[in-house]
Motif scaffolding. Structure first.
Motif, PDB file in Angstrom:
ATOM      1  N   PRO A  17      38.442  35.853  22.810  1.00 10.48           N
ATOM      2  CA  PRO A  17      38.949  34.819  21.920  1.00 10.48           C
ATOM      3  C   PRO A  17      39.817  35.315  20.778  1.00 10.48           C
ATOM      4  N   ALA A  18      39.877  36.633  20.578  1.00  6.53           N
ATOM      5  CA  ALA A  18      40.640  37.177  19.455  1.00  6.53           C
ATOM      6  C   ALA A  18      40.986  38.641  19.717  1.00  6.53           C
ATOM      7  N   LEU A  19      41.964  39.148  18.964  1.00  7.83           N
ATOM      8  CA  LEU A  19      42.342  40.551  19.115  1.00  7.83           C
ATOM      9  C   LEU A  19      41.177  41.490  18.829  1.00  7.83           C
ATOM     10  N   SER A  20      40.273  41.060  17.975  1.00  9.43           N
ATOM     11  CA  SER A  20      39.118  41.891  17.644  1.00  9.43           C
ATOM     12  C   SER A  20      38.038  41.842  18.716  1.00  9.43           C
ATOM     13  N   TRP A  21      38.206  40.954  19.679  1.00  7.22           N
ATOM     14  CA  TRP A  21      37.219  40.804  20.766  1.00  7.22           C
ATOM     15  C   TRP A  21      37.958  40.473  22.047  1.00  7.22           C
ATOM     16  N   CYS A  22      38.623  41.476  22.576  1.00 10.19           N
ATOM     17  CA  CYS A  22      39.493  41.265  23.730  1.00 10.19           C
ATOM     18  C   CYS A  22      38.782  41.440  25.056  1.00 10.19           C
ATOM     19  N   ASN A  23      37.510  41.825  25.022  1.00 10.63           N
ATOM     20  CA  ASN A  23      36.802  42.083  26.277  1.00 10.63           C
ATOM     21  C   ASN A  23      35.492  41.324  26.364  1.00 10.63           C
ATOM     22  N   LYS A  24      35.512  40.077  25.942  1.00 19.00           N
ATOM     23  CA  LYS A  24      34.309  39.249  26.059  1.00 19.00           C
ATOM     24  C   LYS A  24      34.034  38.945  27.520  1.00 19.00           C
ATOM     25  N   TYR A  25      35.082  38.687  28.290  1.00 15.96           N
ATOM     26  CA  TYR A  25      34.942  38.343  29.705  1.00 15.96           C
ATOM     27  C   TYR A  25      35.556  39.455  30.554  1.00 15.96           C
ATOM     28  N   TRP A  26      34.933  39.707  31.717  1.00 19.71           N
ATOM     29  CA  TRP A  26      35.375  40.785  32.595  1.00 19.71           C
ATOM     30  C   TRP A  26      35.564  40.281  34.025  1.00 19.71           C
ATOM     31  N   GLY A  27      36.573  40.833  34.690  1.00 19.98           N
ATOM     32  CA  GLY A  27      36.723  40.607  36.113  1.00 19.98           C
ATOM     33  C   GLY A  27      35.867  41.594  36.887  1.00 19.98           C
ATOM     34  N   GLN A  28      35.940  41.525  38.206  1.00 20.60           N
ATOM     35  CA  GLN A  28      35.105  42.378  39.048  1.00 20.60           C
ATOM     36  C   GLN A  28      35.700  43.769  39.257  1.00 20.60           C
ATOM     37  N   GLY A  29      36.966  43.932  38.940  1.00 22.88           N
ATOM     38  CA  GLY A  29      37.610  45.235  39.050  1.00 22.88           C
ATOM     39  C   GLY A  29      38.383  45.406  40.343  1.00 22.88           C
ATOM     40  N   THR A  30      39.399  46.264  40.284  1.00 18.02           N
ATOM     41  CA  THR A  30      40.170  46.622  41.469  1.00 18.02           C
ATOM     42  C   THR A  30      40.441  48.122  41.409  1.00 18.02           C
ATOM     43  N   GLN A  31      40.259  48.786  42.536  1.00 14.83           N
ATOM     44  CA  GLN A  31      40.356  50.252  42.570  1.00 14.83           C
ATOM     45  C   GLN A  31      41.810  50.703  42.710  1.00 14.83           C
ATOM     46  N   MET A  74      44.164  39.295  26.079  1.00 15.79           N
ATOM     47  CA  MET A  74      43.809  39.766  27.416  1.00 15.79           C
ATOM     48  C   MET A  74      44.150  41.245  27.506  1.00 15.79           C
ATOM     49  N   ALA A  75      43.420  41.953  28.335  1.00 14.94           N
ATOM     50  CA  ALA A  75      43.615  43.406  28.396  1.00 14.94           C
ATOM     51  C   ALA A  75      43.260  43.954  29.768  1.00 14.94           C
ATOM     52  N   TRP A  76      43.701  45.177  29.988  1.00 15.79           N
ATOM     53  CA  TRP A  76      43.287  45.962  31.147  1.00 15.79           C
ATOM     54  C   TRP A  76      42.498  47.171  30.651  1.00 15.79           C
ATOM     55  N   PHE A  77      41.324  47.352  31.226  1.00 13.79           N
ATOM     56  CA  PHE A  77      40.516  48.536  30.996  1.00 13.79           C
ATOM     57  C   PHE A  77      40.445  49.324  32.300  1.00 13.79           C
ATOM     58  N   ARG A  78      40.074  50.579  32.191  1.00 13.95           N
ATOM     59  CA  ARG A  78      39.835  51.370  33.401  1.00 13.95           C
ATOM     60  C   ARG A  78      38.675  52.331  33.170  1.00 13.95           C
ATOM     61  N   GLN A  79      38.035  52.702  34.259  1.00 14.69           N
ATOM     62  CA  GLN A  79      36.958  53.675  34.190  1.00 14.69           C
ATOM     63  C   GLN A  79      36.967  54.530  35.434  1.00 14.69           C
ATOM     64  N   ALA A  80      37.088  55.820  35.230  1.00 11.49           N
ATOM     65  CA  ALA A  80      37.038  56.781  36.321  1.00 11.49           C
ATOM     66  C   ALA A  80      35.623  57.351  36.408  1.00 11.49           C
ATOM     67  N   PRO A  81      35.220  57.822  37.574  1.00 13.38           N
ATOM     68  CA  PRO A  81      33.872  58.391  37.732  1.00 13.38           C
ATOM     69  C   PRO A  81      33.626  59.519  36.733  1.00 13.38           C
ATOM     70  N   GLY A  82      32.515  59.430  36.021  1.00 14.33           N
ATOM     71  CA  GLY A  82      32.155  60.472  35.081  1.00 14.33           C
ATOM     72  C   GLY A  82      32.890  60.430  33.761  1.00 14.33           C
ATOM     73  N   LYS A  83      33.732  59.419  33.582  1.00 14.49           N
ATOM     74  CA  LYS A  83      34.494  59.304  32.337  1.00 14.49           C
ATOM     75  C   LYS A  83      34.169  58.006  31.634  1.00 14.49           C
ATOM     76  N   GLU A  84      34.475  57.987  30.350  1.00 13.57           N
ATOM     77  CA  GLU A  84      34.231  56.773  29.584  1.00 13.57           C
ATOM     78  C   GLU A  84      35.293  55.716  29.902  1.00 13.57           C
TER      79      GLU A  84
END
Length: 120
Positions: A101-115, A36-46
């Motif tokens: 399902p694995a460390l090599s694929w930690c972002n198969k499923y995504w939540g809706q996000g929180t700001q 499981m992981a946390w990702f983030r995305q800011a406007p205009g950034k990757e």
């Protein structure tokens, strides 16, 4: 199918703290190789991975948040957390909970996000 629901985002001043939570469906811990992981995305950034944790609690952090953020989990409650301290304006972004399902694929499923918004 794994469902993920984030909560805990908001607006704080620089130096403040927030705690994000991610509630996962019961199936998340059916596979002990899951990640499981946390990702983030800011406007205009990757989009970038902030932190990840595997079933056994092995963690990894983005260099810019190491020492300020702490990822944790409660397997019994199918919940993952991100404690964010000493927040900076550059931490402002939409934060997403992910799972896979694995460390090599930690972002198969995504939540809706929180700001998360950090003001100077």
């Amino acid at each position: 199918q794994v469902e993920l629901v984030e909560s805990g985002g908001g607006s704080v001043q620089s130096g403040g703290s927030l705690r994000l939570s991610c509630a996962a469906s019961d199936s998340i811990n059916a596979d002990s190789s899951r990640c499981m992981a946390w990702f983030r995305q800011a406007p205009g950034k990757e989009r970038e991975e902030v932190a990840r944790i595997d079933y056994n609690g092995i963690k990894r952090y983005l260099n810019s948040v190491r020492g300020r953020f702490t990822i944790s989990q409660d397997n019994a409650k199918n919940t993952m957390f991100l404690q964010m301290n000493a927040l900076k304006p550059e931490d402002t972004a939409m934060y997403y909970c992910t799972a896979g399902p694995a460390l090599s694929w930690c972002n198969k499923y995504w939540g809706q996000g929180t700001q998360v918004t950090v003001s100077s």
